[in-house]
Structures are given as C-alpha cells and as structure tokens.
Design a protein around this motif. Structure first.
Motif, PDB file in Angstrom:
ATOM      1  N   ILE A  11      54.564  42.509  34.964  1.00 35.74           N
ATOM      2  CA  ILE A  11      56.006  41.120  35.445  1.00 35.74           C
ATOM      3  C   ILE A  11      57.350  41.102  34.629  1.00 35.74           C
ATOM      4  CG2 ILE A  11      54.893  40.304  33.299  1.00 35.74           C
ATOM      5  CD1 ILE A  11      55.612  38.345  36.646  1.00 35.74           C
ATOM      6  N   ALA A  12      57.688  41.888  33.691  1.00 37.65           N
ATOM      7  CA  ALA A  12      58.565  42.315  33.176  1.00 37.65           C
ATOM      8  C   ALA A  12      59.767  43.462  33.925  1.00 37.65           C
ATOM      9  CB  ALA A  12      58.187  42.447  31.697  1.00 37.65           C
ATOM     10  N   SER A  13      59.317  43.736  34.619  1.00 34.18           N
ATOM     11  CA  SER A  13      59.518  44.380  35.023  1.00 34.18           C
ATOM     12  C   SER A  13      60.428  43.849  36.134  1.00 34.18           C
ATOM     13  CB  SER A  13      59.389  45.638  36.088  1.00 34.18           C
ATOM     14  OG  SER A  13      58.432  46.738  36.069  1.00 34.18           O
ATOM     15  N   PRO A  14      62.401  44.303  36.378  1.00 33.74           N
ATOM     16  CA  PRO A  14      63.343  43.385  36.805  1.00 33.74           C
ATOM     17  C   PRO A  14      62.864  43.762  38.474  1.00 33.74           C
ATOM     18  CG  PRO A  14      64.137  46.133  35.730  1.00 33.74           C
ATOM     19  CD  PRO A  14      63.068  45.592  35.768  1.00 33.74           C
ATOM     20  N   ASP A  15      61.923  44.486  39.097  1.00 30.04           N
ATOM     21  CA  ASP A  15      62.121  44.088  40.577  1.00 30.04           C
ATOM     22  C   ASP A  15      60.704  43.274  40.597  1.00 30.04           C
ATOM     23  OD1 ASP A  15      60.528  46.206  39.474  1.00 30.04           O
ATOM     24  OD2 ASP A  15      60.729  47.181  41.302  1.00 30.04           O
ATOM     25  N   ALA A  16      59.964  42.080  39.970  1.00 26.00           N
ATOM     26  CA  ALA A  16      58.861  41.111  39.690  1.00 26.00           C
ATOM     27  C   ALA A  16      58.552  41.184  41.062  1.00 26.00           C
ATOM     28  CB  ALA A  16      58.443  41.145  39.017  1.00 26.00           C
ATOM     29  N   THR A  17      57.504  40.569  41.312  1.00 21.34           N
ATOM     30  CA  THR A  17      57.380  39.827  42.788  1.00 21.34           C
ATOM     31  C   THR A  17      56.714  39.102  42.355  1.00 21.34           C
ATOM     32  OG1 THR A  17      55.580  41.136  43.610  1.00 21.34           O
ATOM     33  CG2 THR A  17      57.723  42.126  43.909  1.00 21.34           C
ATOM     34  N   GLN A  18      56.672  37.924  43.420  1.00 18.79           N
ATOM     35  CA  GLN A  18      55.159  36.482  43.353  1.00 18.79           C
ATOM     36  C   GLN A  18      53.994  37.292  43.339  1.00 18.79           C
ATOM     37  OE1 GLN A  18      55.726  33.987  46.571  1.00 18.79           O
ATOM     38  NE2 GLN A  18      57.529  33.845  47.009  1.00 18.79           N
ATOM     39  N   THR A  19      53.654  38.452  44.303  1.00 21.44           N
ATOM     40  CA  THR A  19      52.258  39.147  43.819  1.00 21.44           C
ATOM     41  C   THR A  19      52.289  39.546  41.989  1.00 21.44           C
ATOM     42  OG1 THR A  19      52.525  39.779  45.401  1.00 21.44           O
ATOM     43  CG2 THR A  19      50.605  41.113  44.962  1.00 21.44           C
ATOM     44  N   ASP A  20      53.188  39.673  41.749  1.00 16.08           N
ATOM     45  CA  ASP A  20      53.058  40.343  40.244  1.00 16.08           C
ATOM     46  C   ASP A  20      52.839  39.113  39.122  1.00 16.08           C
ATOM     47  OD1 ASP A  20      53.490  43.328  40.575  1.00 16.08           O
ATOM     48  OD2 ASP A  20      55.784  42.861  40.720  1.00 16.08           O
ATOM     49  N   TYR A  21      53.190  37.776  40.107  1.00 15.24           N
ATOM     50  CA  TYR A  21      53.012  36.822  39.098  1.00 15.24           C
ATOM     51  C   TYR A  21      51.759  36.137  39.289  1.00 15.24           C
ATOM     52  CZ  TYR A  21      54.270  31.687  37.371  1.00 15.24           C
ATOM     53  OH  TYR A  21      53.571  31.036  36.385  1.00 15.24           O
ATOM     54  N   PHE A  22      51.193  36.396  40.072  1.00 14.53           N
ATOM     55  CA  PHE A  22      50.047  35.898  40.494  1.00 14.53           C
ATOM     56  C   PHE A  22      49.094  36.680  39.770  1.00 14.53           C
ATOM     57  CE2 PHE A  22      46.372  35.889  43.551  1.00 14.53           C
ATOM     58  CZ  PHE A  22      45.767  34.880  43.277  1.00 14.53           C
ATOM     59  N   ASP A  23      49.357  38.177  39.720  1.00 12.18           N
ATOM     60  CA  ASP A  23      48.257  38.872  38.963  1.00 12.18           C
ATOM     61  C   ASP A  23      47.809  38.914  37.535  1.00 12.18           C
ATOM     62  OD1 ASP A  23      47.424  40.030  40.869  1.00 12.18           O
ATOM     63  OD2 ASP A  23      48.935  41.987  41.576  1.00 12.18           O
ATOM     64  N   TYR A  24      49.530  38.769  36.937  1.00 14.67           N
ATOM     65  CA  TYR A  24      50.016  38.342  35.197  1.00 14.67           C
ATOM     66  C   TYR A  24      49.534  36.739  34.979  1.00 14.67           C
ATOM     67  CZ  TYR A  24      52.444  35.809  31.990  1.00 14.67           C
ATOM     68  OH  TYR A  24      53.297  35.334  29.938  1.00 14.67           O
ATOM     69  N   LEU A  25      49.504  35.947  35.719  1.00 16.07           N
ATOM     70  CA  LEU A  25      48.660  34.295  35.895  1.00 16.07           C
ATOM     71  C   LEU A  25      47.015  34.684  35.902  1.00 16.07           C
ATOM     72  CD1 LEU A  25      50.130  31.875  37.251  1.00 16.07           C
ATOM     73  CD2 LEU A  25      50.376  32.405  35.091  1.00 16.07           C
ATOM     74  N   GLN A  26      46.601  35.402  36.765  1.00 16.44           N
ATOM     75  CA  GLN A  26      45.190  35.523  36.598  1.00 16.44           C
ATOM     76  C   GLN A  26      44.700  36.464  34.994  1.00 16.44           C
ATOM     77  OE1 GLN A  26      43.242  36.436  40.197  1.00 16.44           O
ATOM     78  NE2 GLN A  26      45.216  36.905  40.830  1.00 16.44           N
ATOM     79  N   ASP A  27      45.242  37.402  34.573  1.00 18.78           N
ATOM     80  CA  ASP A  27      44.972  38.325  33.948  1.00 18.78           C
ATOM     81  C   ASP A  27      45.202  37.318  32.220  1.00 18.78           C
ATOM     82  OD1 ASP A  27      44.452  39.510  35.230  1.00 18.78           O
ATOM     83  OD2 ASP A  27      46.085  41.326  35.234  1.00 18.78           O
ATOM     84  N   LEU A  28      46.248  36.676  32.532  1.00 18.61           N
ATOM     85  CA  LEU A  28      46.291  35.475  31.224  1.00 18.61           C
ATOM     86  C   LEU A  28      45.384  34.426  31.082  1.00 18.61           C
ATOM     87  CD1 LEU A  28      48.678  35.332  28.996  1.00 18.61           C
ATOM     88  CD2 LEU A  28      49.567  33.181  30.479  1.00 18.61           C
ATOM     89  N   TRP A  29      44.903  34.191  32.119  1.00 17.62           N
ATOM     90  CA  TRP A  29      43.904  33.243  32.044  1.00 17.62           C
ATOM     91  C   TRP A  29      42.807  33.516  31.361  1.00 17.62           C
ATOM     92  CZ3 TRP A  29      39.147  31.125  33.373  1.00 17.62           C
ATOM     93  CH2 TRP A  29      39.103  30.003  33.625  1.00 17.62           C
ATOM     94  N   GLY A  30      42.221  34.437  32.661  1.00 14.06           N
ATOM     95  CA  GLY A  30      41.114  35.410  31.558  1.00 14.06           C
ATOM     96  C   GLY A  30      41.493  35.130  30.263  1.00 14.06           C
ATOM     97  N   TRP A  31      42.537  35.845  29.561  1.00  9.25           N
ATOM     98  CA  TRP A  31      42.385  36.276  28.128  1.00  9.25           C
ATOM     99  C   TRP A  31      42.731  35.143  27.127  1.00  9.25           C
ATOM    100  CZ3 TRP A  31      46.962  34.879  24.468  1.00  9.25           C
ATOM    101  CH2 TRP A  31      46.712  35.526  23.891  1.00  9.25           C
ATOM    102  N   LEU A  32      42.898  34.043  27.916  1.00  4.42           N
ATOM    103  CA  LEU A  32      43.492  32.407  27.279  1.00  4.42           C
ATOM    104  C   LEU A  32      42.604  31.176  26.636  1.00  4.42           C
ATOM    105  CD1 LEU A  32      45.683  30.567  25.470  1.00  4.42           C
ATOM    106  CD2 LEU A  32      46.275  29.486  27.471  1.00  4.42           C
ATOM    107  N   ALA A  33      41.114  31.945  28.176  1.00  2.00           N
ATOM    108  CA  ALA A  33      39.871  31.327  28.712  1.00  2.00           C
ATOM    109  C   ALA A  33      39.438  30.138  27.066  1.00  2.00           C
ATOM    110  CB  ALA A  33      39.617  31.039  29.482  1.00  2.00           C
ATOM    111  N   PRO A  34      38.733  31.894  26.297  1.00  2.00           N
ATOM    112  CA  PRO A  34      37.726  31.993  25.952  1.00  2.00           C
ATOM    113  C   PRO A  34      38.425  30.781  23.833  1.00  2.00           C
ATOM    114  CG  PRO A  34      38.193  33.962  26.634  1.00  2.00           C
ATOM    115  CD  PRO A  34      39.487  32.883  27.247  1.00  2.00           C
ATOM    116  N   PHE A  35      39.203  30.553  24.194  1.00  2.00           N
ATOM    117  CA  PHE A  35      39.243  30.202  22.576  1.00  2.00           C
ATOM    118  C   PHE A  35      40.792  29.470  22.799  1.00  2.00           C
ATOM    119  CE2 PHE A  35      42.308  34.014  23.314  1.00  2.00           C
ATOM    120  CZ  PHE A  35      43.561  33.010  22.636  1.00  2.00           C
TER     121      PHE A  35
END
Length: 199
Positions: A11-35
């Motif tokens: 997601i930090a790449s200059p050519d990041a896409t909507q798909t990269d954002y979608f993947d990033y959000l899923q991963d971030l949710w899974g990290w933050l949800a437990p705590f």
C-alpha cells in the motif's frame, strides 16, 4: 522500525491500487480487532481524550463494506494472535503511538489513492478529519508529560518497537497467506484446463 514496516507494505508503493487498499484494510482489521477495545478502555490521562480515539475498527469496517464485504465476512477475517502488552500506562502509550501514527499516515495515502476513489472518500483515510494534526500533537504532548521518567520512556519505546514488529510480522503472514491462496487457485485452474484438454 516504522521505516522497515512501511517499506514492506504494498500500500506504500507509488503505484498502489484499490485492491492493495482492500487487502491492507483486511490485514489491519485483523491486527487491531483483538486489542482495540482493551487499549482505549484502559485508564488514560484525560488530555489524551481516549473516548475520541476508539472504534477505528468501525472506520475500517465501513470501507470494507463499501468495497464489497458483508458484516459476516469481516467478522470471519483472520485475527492476529500476538497481542501487545497493555498492562502499564507506559506500554499503552507505546502501543497507541503505533495506532495513532498509522492514522496520521493516512494523509499520505489519501493524497495518493484519493483520485482512484473519487468521489468516494474512504472513512479510514478521512480519519479525524481536520483534527488529525491536533489530535497527534495532543497525544505526543501527553506522552512527553507522563513519560518523563527515563524508565517509563524506555518502557514505552520498547512497547512501540514490539508493536511495530508484531504488525510487520502480521502483514508478512497475511501476504503469504494471500499468495498461497492465489497459487492454489491457479493450480486448480491449471489442473482443470489440462483435464479439459484430455476429454
């Protein structure tokens, strides 16, 4: 630690896409949800305004739903088992430094990805809106005030470093799982094509 984490994120790449954002959000949710709840429902100095900083999971979920997931899909996302230590105020400051810093960094993502999403404005990228800078300054001022003792400062710094490492490892694991699923789907498709060729 922050630089190491950021350099490994698609997601930090200059050519990041909507798909990269979608993947990033899923991963971030899974990290933050437990705590997330435990982090902000713990005791905090009043000037931190913890009540205004909680429930970022709702922001992430709102974007995931806009991008196609249902509530039950989000609830089934993998969750990180390696949770940060929140037992002391110094540890909570260290963990929150990473969480709030991630929110501050969304200004860069919003500038880069905004044109791809227009006219939609993703909730996670909006963050605190006009208060983004002010909330960060308030947080850092509170940290400097309450962590003046060298031992507390070191404890918070270690908690932040550990949190960055955990988040980095989680993103790596999520990407590996995503690659594994894609490879499995590709193998299945390839097998089907070969099978059809023999019929």
């Amino acid at each position: 630690a922050h630089d190491s984490l950021e350099h490994g994120l698609r997601i930090a790449s200059p050519d990041a896409t909507q798909t990269d954002y979608f993947d990033y959000l899923q991963d971030l949710w899974g990290w933050l949800a437990p705590f997330e709840s435990a982090l902000w429902l713990s005791p905090w100095p009043l000037e931190v305004r913890a009540e205004a900083r909680t429930d970022k999971l709702a922001w992430i979920a709102a974007d995931l739903q806009t991008l196609g997931l249902q509530s039950f899909d989000i609830a089934e996302l993998p969750r990180c088992a390696n949770q940060p230590q929140l037992g002391t105020m110094a540890q909570r400051f260290g963990v929150a430094y990473v969480v709030e810093g991630a929110q501050l960094g969304t200004k860069v993502l919003a500038k880069r990805l905004g044109p791809q999403f227009a006219p939609w404005q993703p909730r996670w990228l909006t963050g605190y809106g006009a208060n983004n800078g002010r909330y960060w300054r308030q947080f850092m001022q509170a940290a400097e005030h309450h962590l003046r003792a060298p031992s507390l400062h070191q404890q918070a710094a270690q908690a932040a470093a550990d949190t960055f490492e955990t988040l980095d490892q989680w993103f790596v694991w999520c990407q590996q799982e995503r690659n594994r699923r894609n490879d499995a789907a590709s193998d299945l498709l390839h097998t089907g094509v070969i099978s059809l060729g023999w019929t």
